[in-house]
Design an enzyme around this catalytic site. Structure first.
Site, PDB file in Angstrom:
ATOM      1  N   ASP A  77       0.874  -1.169   0.000  1.00 49.20           N
ATOM      2  CA  ASP A  77       0.000   0.000   0.000  1.00 49.20           C
ATOM      3  C   ASP A  77       0.918   1.228   0.000  1.00 49.20           C
ATOM      4  O   ASP A  77       2.115   1.130   0.262  1.00 49.20           O
ATOM      5  CB  ASP A  77      -0.954  -0.010   1.211  1.00 49.20           C
ATOM      6  CG  ASP A  77      -2.181   0.882   0.958  1.00 49.20           C
ATOM      7  OD1 ASP A  77      -2.107   1.779   0.087  1.00 49.20           O
ATOM      8  OD2 ASP A  77      -3.216   0.699   1.636  1.00 49.20           O
TER       9      ASP A  77
HETATM   10  C1  BGC Z   1      -5.199   3.156   0.208  1.00 52.39           C
HETATM   11  C2  BGC Z   1      -5.273   2.192  -0.950  1.00 52.39           C
HETATM   12  C3  BGC Z   1      -5.124   2.938  -2.252  1.00 52.39           C
HETATM   13  C4  BGC Z   1      -3.812   3.700  -2.229  1.00 52.39           C
HETATM   14  C5  BGC Z   1      -3.524   4.428  -3.520  1.00 52.39           C
HETATM   15  C6  BGC Z   1      -4.032   4.127   0.104  1.00 52.39           C
HETATM   16  O1  BGC Z   1      -4.235   5.191   0.975  1.00 52.39           O
HETATM   17  O2  BGC Z   1      -5.144   2.448   1.408  1.00 52.39           O
HETATM   18  O3  BGC Z   1      -6.505   1.517  -0.908  1.00 52.39           O
HETATM   19  O4  BGC Z   1      -5.209   2.076  -3.345  1.00 52.39           O
HETATM   20  O5  BGC Z   1      -3.902   4.651  -1.184  1.00 52.39           O
HETATM   21  O6  BGC Z   1      -4.515   5.330  -3.790  1.00 52.39           O
END
Ligand code: BGC
Length: 720
Positions: free
Chosen positions: A264
């Site tokens: 993530d």
């Molecule tokens: C989230 C993810 C997301 C990523 C990129 C993070 O803050 O937990 O679900 O895909 O950001 O946007």
């Protein structure tokens, strides 16, 4: 639709590419960047939401999305443009032309219990992704909505692993069939936002395997998804992004996952440890980077083997080849004109009729002279959820000033779809008025003089924070109470992320849960109110009567912070074990406000003639479903099973369901095969699934508590 390449060809092509790559090229494709939009001349387009270190800013070619990985032209490897896509295509860093369709939130999509609609969503999403120059969808959040206060439950697919896994898998297939790599996330146990970067989710192996991990197992093994995103949190003490049991043993070995694991954003905490544990690609946020030059050094020093680095690259490349992204023939721009129609079709099927005393609904447009619509900005919009899945809606946000903040992440985004207009169209003979609801006395007065009052109640939730309790915010409970006291013919339409408490539920005759319904939301609500569409959705979560009825009446948060205000590591102990969602309420004998699987219709369904038998690999369940009411309608018939006593299992688990449209007076015989795997438990000692011996009961009904038919079957587990 994409024709997927045969596995051996895919692997052979991926292996040939890896062989031709230099060490720097290999490091490059496993070290992602933030997808800041950069023009052909190398300059950043527009302003940046937060400052980024120069080494994280891409070179020319980044269209502007959440993540970017430069391509390798000489080998025909395209740049990866990864974009948030839980509810539609996001626009966090503002790319030119970044507005997109807002679909119903995944929780609402799951309330349809209809994998074909999830597939249609995944495919429509992918077409918009391609039209916007991106090629990897960061969607498919398969975490169980185990903590109803989580700010992200609207992105999740309910509290049951079989339902969640099935719906997510269909979406992922839809996306990949349109030539976009899909991602399933957040692997695993991202149950709450509070302290997500430091907390450790403490859970026992069997509960994880039969709960959260089962949703991922179904989602991954039945979809061919190309990428998995590791979660931010720790699990039993180890960060998910460096958890070898999770990433290597379970995901890659047990489940034969052949795609790649990405972190993530900003969720990597080590270099060699993460790579060796099974992380294949890092996405940093705005601070430290653990792959990139550090990973190169670790490979040169022998801390990470070249074989492991090659495997990381191979996994990425095979997923790109699988969906046809490494392909010399340029694709024609996809047609995205049907997106809003698809969003509306899903919205129709996602609205749950929770309560309908005295058959107040459907409304009869011919007899209504006046309708008071109140609250929720229902004159112009419906609400959507916040965080990384927030969308810049086509048509613009009619409520929040788009200049209020650059970032969409923390902004309340309203989607231009007016319930008021749609209600006025549905009831052309009636006078329809609107009150904002800010003035409770004025709203009650408007309700008093109308034939019917419709209150739109909203709860905004967002990634990054949880709600304190499950109460509707901003004195909306007071508003609803005042309105229903002024006019007993009051309907409440909820636009919420997940479950809320309804202290007024016994007074209000009709309640609809519309979730965050997206671009088709206004008309969909009106269609259900006036019976143009019969409500068919069923709850994918339980609605408790009180937070005291939850396994933890209070959310567990950090107890200490460092000098900069960052929470210190803490544990959240999931001691309810297997008893997640309805399984908790059933185990404890607690009556919820509205149970899992609940949802009313405007017609009646009768169930009869259950036959349960056992064959080699499945329990065959068949029964007759009849529409005995006066209207066409759709029923979601649910099959639950109880396992033999003494295994520590919750009383009932969902194992199958069937959704059928039936004309009034029509009858259909439904036959479902329940694979024995759905009857099994995770045997911790043997480290495998095991079908227990003994008597299983099968229940068929209209919800987890509205049981219509029941029978038993004896299973000799030693045969399987
Ligand atoms: C989230 C993810 C997301 C990523 C990129 C993070 O803050 O937990 O679900 O895909 O950001 O946007």
């Amino acid at each position: 639709m994409t024709t997927h390449n045969a596995p051996s060809t895919i692997d052979a092509r991926a292996a040939r590419l890896v062989q031709q790559m230099t060490l720097d090229e290999k490091i490059q494709i496993v070290s992602g960047l933030v997808g800041i939009p950069v023009g052909d001349d190398g300059t950043v387009q527009g302003e940046l939401p937060i400052p980024f270190p120069p080494e994280l800013v891409p070179g020319p070619g980044a269209v502007g999305s959440d993540g970017y990985v430069p391509g390798i032209d000489r080998l025909g490897i395209p740049a990866l443009q990864l974009v948030g896509a839980g509810v539609g295509v996001t626009d966090q860093v503002r790319r030119p032309g970044g507005a997109a369709t807002v679909f119903p939130s995944p929780m609402g999509q799951t309330a349809t219990w209809d994998p074909e609609l999830s597939y249609a969503f995944g495919a429509a999403l992918a077409r918009e992704i391609r039209a916007q120059g991106c090629n990897v969808a960061l969607a498919g959040a398969a975490n169980l909505a185990l903590e109803p206060r989580s700010g992200r439950v609207f992105e999740y697919h309910g509290e049951d692993p079989v339902l969640a896994g099935t719906m997510v898998a269909a979406e992922l297939r839809g996306t990949q069939d349109e030539g976009v790599v899909a991602t399933i996330k957040h692997f695993a146990a991202n149950f709450q936002e509070t302290g997500r970067h430091v907390l450790s989710a403490q859970a026992d192996e069997r509960s994880l395997r039969q709960g959260e991990l089962l949703a991922f197992e179904i989602g991954i093994t039945t979809s061919g998804v190309g990428a998995v995103m590791a979660s931010y949190n720790r699990i039993n003490g180890t960060y998910a992004s460096e958890h070898s049991t999770l990433l290597t043993e379970i995901l890659k070995q047990d489940w034969d996952f052949e795609g790649w694991v990405m972190s993530d954003w900003g969720g990597t905490h080590s270099t060699a440890a993460a790579a060796v544990a099974g992380l294949d690609q890092e996405f940093p946020l705005n601070k430290e980077r653990h792959f990139g030059p550090r990973l190169k050094r670790a490979v040169e020093d022998g801390e990470v083997s070249v074989e492991r680095l090659d495997d990381m690259c191979h996994r990425i490349l095979r997923s790109l080849i699988d969906v046809g992204l490494i392909d010399s023939s340029p694709k024609s721009p996809p047609d995205t004109t049907d997106s809003i129609e698809i969003a509306g079709r899903i919205a129709d099927a996602s609205i749950v009729l929770l309560r309908n005393e005295g058959a107040l609904l459907p409304l009869d447009a011919d007899v209504l002279a006046s309708i008071a619509v109140i609250g929720g900005h229902a004159d112009v919009a419906v609400l959507s959820g916040g965080g990384s899945s927030a969308i810049n809606p086509i048509g613009g946000d009619p409520v929040t000033d788009p200049n209020a903040s650059f970032e969409l992440f923390g902004r309340q985004v309203w989607v231009p779809s007016s319930p008021l207009d749609a209600i006025a169209v549905a009831a052309p003979g009636a006078t329809t008025t609107f009150s904002t609801g800010d003035d409770v006395v004025a709203a009650a007065e408007a309700a008093r003089t109308a034939d019917v009052a419709i209150v739109f109640a909203t709860q905004w939730t967002s990634e990054g924070s949880d709600v304190e309790d499950l109460a509707l915010p901003h004195e909306q409970n007071e508003l609803i109470t005042a309105v229903v006291e002024a006019n007993p013919r009051t309907i409440v339409v909820l636009e919420t992320g997940g479950a809320i408490l309804m202290p007024w539920a016994d007074q209000v005759p009709a309640v609809l849960e519309a979730w965050y319904p997206g671009h088709g939301g206004g008309p969909a609500v009106a269609r259900v109110l006036f019976g143009v569409a019969s409500p068919s959705a069923k709850l994918p979560i339980s609605f408790p009567r009180s937070v005291d009825d939850l396994p933890h009446p209070q959310l567990t948060g950090p107890s200490a912070f460092d000098d900069e205000g960052t929470p210190m590591p803490f544990d959240v102990t999931y001691d309810a074990g297997l008893a997640i969602g309805y399984k908790w309420f059933d185990t404890r004998g607690i009556e919820p406000a509205f149970c899992f699987g609940h949802g009313l219709s405007y017609t009646n369904f009768e169930y009869s003639d259950l036959v349960v038998s056992l064959d080699n690999s499945a329990v065959a369940v068949s029964f007759t479903l009849a529409n005995t009411g006066g209207r066409v309608g759709s029923e979601i018939a649910q099959v639950y099973v109880s396992l033999p006593v003494g295994l520590g299992e919750p009383p009932w688990r969902l194992v199958a369901w069937a959704k059928r449209d039936l004309q009034p007076g029509r009858t259909e015989r439904i036959a479902l095969d329940v694979p024995l795997r759905r009857l099994s438990i995770w045997d911790v000692d043997a480290s495998r699934w095991r079908v227990p011996d003994g008597e299983f009961f099968v229940r068929v009904g209209a919800s987890s508590r509205d049981v219509r038919l029941q029978d038993g079957v004896i299973v000799d587990g030693s045969r399987w």
